[in-house]
Every structure is written in C-alpha cells, then in structure tokens.
Motif scaffolding. Sequence first.
Motif, PDB file in Angstrom:
ATOM      1  N   CYS A  18     -15.858 -29.664  14.107  1.00  0.00           N
ATOM      2  CA  CYS A  18     -15.565 -29.516  12.674  1.00  0.00           C
ATOM      3  C   CYS A  18     -14.677 -28.317  12.374  1.00  0.00           C
ATOM      4  O   CYS A  18     -14.824 -27.668  11.336  1.00  0.00           O
ATOM      5  CB  CYS A  18     -16.837 -29.438  11.834  1.00  0.00           C
ATOM      6  N   ARG A  19     -13.780 -27.952  13.308  1.00  0.00           N
ATOM      7  CA  ARG A  19     -12.769 -26.963  12.962  1.00  0.00           C
ATOM      8  C   ARG A  19     -11.400 -27.610  13.142  1.00  0.00           C
ATOM      9  O   ARG A  19     -11.325 -28.790  13.447  1.00  0.00           O
ATOM     10  CB  ARG A  19     -12.851 -25.701  13.822  1.00  0.00           C
ATOM     11  N   VAL A  56     -16.613 -48.157  35.305  1.00  0.00           N
ATOM     12  CA  VAL A  56     -17.509 -47.073  34.879  1.00  0.00           C
ATOM     13  C   VAL A  56     -17.723 -46.083  36.029  1.00  0.00           C
ATOM     14  O   VAL A  56     -17.634 -44.861  35.849  1.00  0.00           O
ATOM     15  CB  VAL A  56     -18.851 -47.651  34.381  1.00  0.00           C
ATOM     16  N   PHE A  83      -7.954 -38.661  26.581  1.00  0.00           N
ATOM     17  CA  PHE A  83      -8.727 -38.427  25.354  1.00  0.00           C
ATOM     18  C   PHE A  83     -10.202 -38.748  25.571  1.00  0.00           C
ATOM     19  O   PHE A  83     -11.085 -38.005  25.132  1.00  0.00           O
ATOM     20  CB  PHE A  83      -8.148 -39.283  24.228  1.00  0.00           C
ATOM     21  N   LEU A  84     -10.463 -39.845  26.281  1.00  0.00           N
ATOM     22  CA  LEU A  84     -11.849 -40.216  26.557  1.00  0.00           C
ATOM     23  C   LEU A  84     -12.543 -39.117  27.372  1.00  0.00           C
ATOM     24  O   LEU A  84     -13.698 -38.762  27.105  1.00  0.00           O
ATOM     25  CB  LEU A  84     -11.864 -41.548  27.314  1.00  0.00           C
ATOM     26  N   HIS A 110     -11.771 -30.467  16.418  1.00  0.00           N
ATOM     27  CA  HIS A 110     -12.226 -31.427  15.424  1.00  0.00           C
ATOM     28  C   HIS A 110     -13.636 -31.926  15.709  1.00  0.00           C
ATOM     29  O   HIS A 110     -14.377 -32.228  14.776  1.00  0.00           O
ATOM     30  CB  HIS A 110     -11.230 -32.585  15.334  1.00  0.00           C
ATOM     31  N   ILE A 111     -14.015 -31.991  17.009  1.00  0.00           N
ATOM     32  CA  ILE A 111     -15.389 -32.394  17.300  1.00  0.00           C
ATOM     33  C   ILE A 111     -16.364 -31.335  16.803  1.00  0.00           C
ATOM     34  O   ILE A 111     -17.474 -31.634  16.395  1.00  0.00           O
ATOM     35  CB  ILE A 111     -15.552 -32.679  18.813  1.00  0.00           C
ATOM     36  N   TRP A 145     -13.271 -36.262  25.061  1.00  0.00           N
ATOM     37  CA  TRP A 145     -14.389 -36.632  24.185  1.00  0.00           C
ATOM     38  C   TRP A 145     -15.711 -36.425  24.919  1.00  0.00           C
ATOM     39  O   TRP A 145     -16.660 -35.829  24.395  1.00  0.00           O
ATOM     40  CB  TRP A 145     -14.188 -38.100  23.784  1.00  0.00           C
ATOM     41  N   LEU A 146     -15.760 -36.869  26.186  1.00  0.00           N
ATOM     42  CA  LEU A 146     -16.976 -36.694  26.976  1.00  0.00           C
ATOM     43  C   LEU A 146     -17.259 -35.225  27.221  1.00  0.00           C
ATOM     44  O   LEU A 146     -18.403 -34.794  27.184  1.00  0.00           O
ATOM     45  CB  LEU A 146     -16.811 -37.398  28.320  1.00  0.00           C
ATOM     46  N   TRP A 183     -16.685 -32.693  25.373  1.00  0.00           N
ATOM     47  CA  TRP A 183     -17.261 -32.001  24.233  1.00  0.00           C
ATOM     48  C   TRP A 183     -18.522 -32.686  23.739  1.00  0.00           C
ATOM     49  O   TRP A 183     -19.034 -32.354  22.681  1.00  0.00           O
ATOM     50  CB  TRP A 183     -16.225 -31.863  23.132  1.00  0.00           C
ATOM     51  N   THR A 184     -19.012 -33.685  24.488  1.00  0.00           N
ATOM     52  CA  THR A 184     -20.255 -34.345  24.126  1.00  0.00           C
ATOM     53  C   THR A 184     -21.393 -33.916  25.032  1.00  0.00           C
ATOM     54  O   THR A 184     -22.486 -33.618  24.563  1.00  0.00           O
ATOM     55  CB  THR A 184     -20.071 -35.866  24.218  1.00  0.00           C
ATOM     56  N   LEU A 185     -21.119 -33.890  26.341  1.00  0.00           N
ATOM     57  CA  LEU A 185     -22.207 -33.719  27.303  1.00  0.00           C
ATOM     58  C   LEU A 185     -22.312 -32.278  27.786  1.00  0.00           C
ATOM     59  O   LEU A 185     -21.296 -31.612  27.965  1.00  0.00           O
ATOM     60  CB  LEU A 185     -21.962 -34.621  28.509  1.00  0.00           C
TER      61      LEU A 185
END
Lengths: 383, 191
Positions: free
Chosen positions: A71-72, A232, A331-332, A68-69, A335-336, A338-340
């Motif tokens: 867009c699929r 953190v 999940f966090l 989904h990140i 998310w990271l 697929w971001t970094l």
Amino acid sequence: MLTSMLAASVPQTGTNAINDFLAGVKPDYVPGWAVPLTAIGIAVGLTVAIISVVAMFSVWLERKVAGHIQCRYGPMRAGWHGWLQPIADGVKLLLKEDLVPLGADRVLYVLAPALVLASVLAAMSVYPLAPGFFFADIDLGIFFVLAMTSTTTIGVVMAGWSSNSKWSLYGAMREAAQVVAYEIPLGISLLVPIMVAGSFNLLEVSRAQTGFFGLNWYIWPWINPFMLPAFVLFFIAILAETKRAPFDLPEAESELVAGFMTEYSGIRWSFFFMEEYAAMFLYSVVGAFFFFGGFESPLTWGAAKLAGDGSVLHQVAAGTTLVVKGFAGVFLMMWLRWTLPRVRIDQVMTLGYKYLTPLALVCVLGAGLWEVFLTPILPWRHG
Amino acid sequence: MKATAKYFRNCIDALKTTLVGMRITGKYLLQKPITVQYPDERLPIPNRYRGIHYLEQEKCIECLACARACPIDCIEMDAVRHGKELEWISFTLDYQKCMFCELCVYPCPKDCIHMGTEFAFVSYDRSEFVHDLLSYRGMARDAKVRMLEAEEKKKAKEEAKKAKEAAKAAQLAEQEGKAAAGGAQGGPGQG
C-alpha cells in the motif's frame, strides 16, 4: 508501402548473418579475421544491452510491485512514476568505492561477480528474440541454458568463500545445497514438455505449439494433463534456483546480513543484482517457451495470418509476445516474494528432496505413458 | 497409509495457502496506496497541533509573559520602547530546547503568540534552530506614525503650556509694574 514493408519476409538473422553482412561491406584494407571478431563483438554487446535493460526494468518493477503490495507507491520521484530510478541507482553504484576486504582471496573475490554475470550472458546467447532473430540457434538449447545458469552457483560459492566472512560462507553453503537439491526437479519437470515436443531446441518447441488462438499451448490439459503439475514444480524450482523468496536463503538479509554478497559493494555488488533479475527473466522465458507457447499467442497468430509467416509484423508480434510472457513470469515471482515468508533451510531441503523430486518423476512417468499410449489416438495432436 | 495421506495433504495445503496469500496481497496490489507523496501532498493536520510558533507582532506588547512561562527559557525578546510604541530588535525561540508544551501561549494577555501546524525544519547548522519570530525589525510604519503623532501632540501641548506660562509671567510682571508705577492707566500690552 507500409503493408509491403511489414509483409517482407525476413531471413533468419543471427551472428552468422551479421558476419555475412560485415564480410559484404568490408573494405579491402581491413584484415579478414577482423570480420568474425566484430560480429561476435556486436552480438555480445547486444546481449549485454538486453540483459542490462531487462535487469533495470525488473528492478523498477520489483520496487513498484513491492510498494503497491504494501500500500505504498514505491519510487516516484525520478521520472514518471520513478522509471529512471534504476539508472540513478546504477550511477550511484558506479561511483561507490570498490572495497576488497582484508584477508579476502583477491583473485576469486574479483572473479566471482564476473563469472556470475557471464553465466547469464552465456545463457542469453541461445535465446531467440523472434522466430527469425537469435545469436546462436543450437539444437541443445535448453540443455545449454540449464548448464549455463547452474554455473552461477560456482560464482556464488566463490564469492562466499573468498569474502573471508562467516555470513558469506553460510550464504554460499546454502546456495550450493539449495541448487543441488533443486536442479533435479527443475531438469526433470522440464522433461515433460521436452518429451511432448521431441526437441531441446527452443525454436522447435515454440513452433510445435503454433495453433488456433494459442489453443496448442502445452499447458492445456488436452495436450497432456501432466503438464500443469510439471509447470508448478518447474516454477517452484526456478524460484529456488534464482534465490528468490521464499527460497532466498543464500541472501537471507535478516539472518545472514546479505549472505554471499555481504562484503561486496558498488558495481561488483550490482553484478549479483543484475544476475538475479536477468536469471528470473531468463527462467521465465524458458517457462514461456516450454509451457505457454513461446512466440505463439493470439497476437502472433493474427499477425502471421495478416502479413504472412516470417514477415516483419510477425517477428515483432512474436518478440513482443515473448517479452510480455517473460515479464508476466517475473511479475508472478515478485508477487510470491511479497506474499510468502522465508522458509527454513531444512524445509527447503525437505521440499526439494521429498516433494518436488518424486512428484517430478511421477509427472515424467505419467506424461510418458500418455505420450506413448494416448497421443496416437487423440485427433487434435496430429494437426 | 496415514503418512501417505499426510504427504498429499501437505502438498494440497501448501498450494492452497499460497493461493490464499496471493489473493490477499493481490487485493492490496490493486488497492490505492494509503501513503501520500509527502512534500507535494500532505495529510490534514489538526488545528490544535503544536508545531512551530508564529507571532502576531503588531499585537505584542513585549510583556515577557511567554518568556517567563517557558519552563526551559527558550524564548528571548528585545525591544526599545518609544512611549507606547515598540521598536523591535529580536524575538527568538530556540528550537533545540523547545519541547512544544504550549505553555507560552496561555499567559499572553494580547493573545498574540500561537503554535502553528508547520512541523518540518531541517538545517545544516545548529544555529539555524534559533528561529526569529519577528516578521519585521524596528518599528511598524503605523507605529512610527502613531509615535510621531504622539510626539507632536506632546510638543504642542508643551508649547501651549509654555506659552501659557509666558503669558502668565508677562501678566504678572505687568501687574507688578503697574503697582510700582501707581498708575491705573494701562492696556493690553502683549505681543
């Protein structure tokens, strides 16, 4: 009827309770030594089942989040939105050929995935699943968890060395360097909540955060303002510990093929995979216990008020809360991932040694001073 | 002092840029996926897409114009002619060779070969790439009817012609007989 059932108080249950139950129902012809062995077997079986289910769900979640990140959709065809996909994958992996490369150190090669998985299973054994359900309630809980999850590294280094492949060896070296660098800030940042709670025991820490609508969670700045930076630092450190992007250098599929697990296939490879996802969940649960209230949430608080402390409803609410918090952390991390982009090995080392470690020490110092000088005069710290 | 400032700037930058990145990916996460579940749903295909051919067989007159236009000779057809009607044996297109240039479509005088929108064809065997475009083999029922009608007509015509000729011959013979007998007496002696 239902209310009384839900309000029934549950005694502390664990391996000991299973043992006592079995001893009670044991027929005479069964020898006495079979009882503890069976109890241990049941506990181990439950642990393995929980770890497997967690790993499977995490794999599915990872693929959906990744999809989904980008867009699929991710897996869609096996079951509703592909929820049976991990089972299909598992069957495929079981049926794959089990290869040991020529020139590999056979004993270490076969042992490594087992050791890796066994370390997370051992760590899992001290996790309480509900306030009244755990396999082993030991006072040095978090200490044991950190020790066991670090054992993973030995398995990874064994895998890398015994594979007799340059990619595997590079992966293993990186894993060793990375874990040595990040164990320090991980342990030190966890000292902050440990200081505040005054206990290593996961149940104790969770109990210390009970309060009105979860306002006593350690993450809140009015408990201790050094808790948020410590969290953190802890989160970054567990990303590196579990080899997750942006710190997935031991695997680094675009540089090292698959790093330490290049030569593995089939079920042995899936052990590494399961370990990664189980470790993600276990570390997230540690974060939930030490920063986000453990079992405590508005839901748990309400259940305890409604049906009584230690009732079935309370236990179920607490267990659900913990699982939800754990998967929120997972999940966090996804998310990271697929971001970094992946960082370089020297950047990993810089971050670990030059940034995380000193900052963690500062956090511990500050939190200690706060605890010594300010806590005695803060009225809400004496609830 | 400068190095210290840079150190803390690095810390803040790292956190801030990570959060910016997470906001972007989070936005994509909540957005509806742009891919489609292919075999179940398909994106619309333009009308002039050059996919697998289809043939309006009833209109085809087996003139071979398409086969001759094909630059790689991948069209082959075979039919038996019964007067104007065709008894189809085969009309094959070899998709191992076809390059989807659409040159076969333009020369068709009857406008009966087209390129469709279907594009997916997978098979376990190379021979399956030789597609037969015929929807039926042999003759269409109405073509057969037309053929039989035409044959009957032809037969009737021939018979009529034969009868006419016979009549003519009889007349001739009668006239000759009369002339030989020298008599003017006679009647219509035909049967």
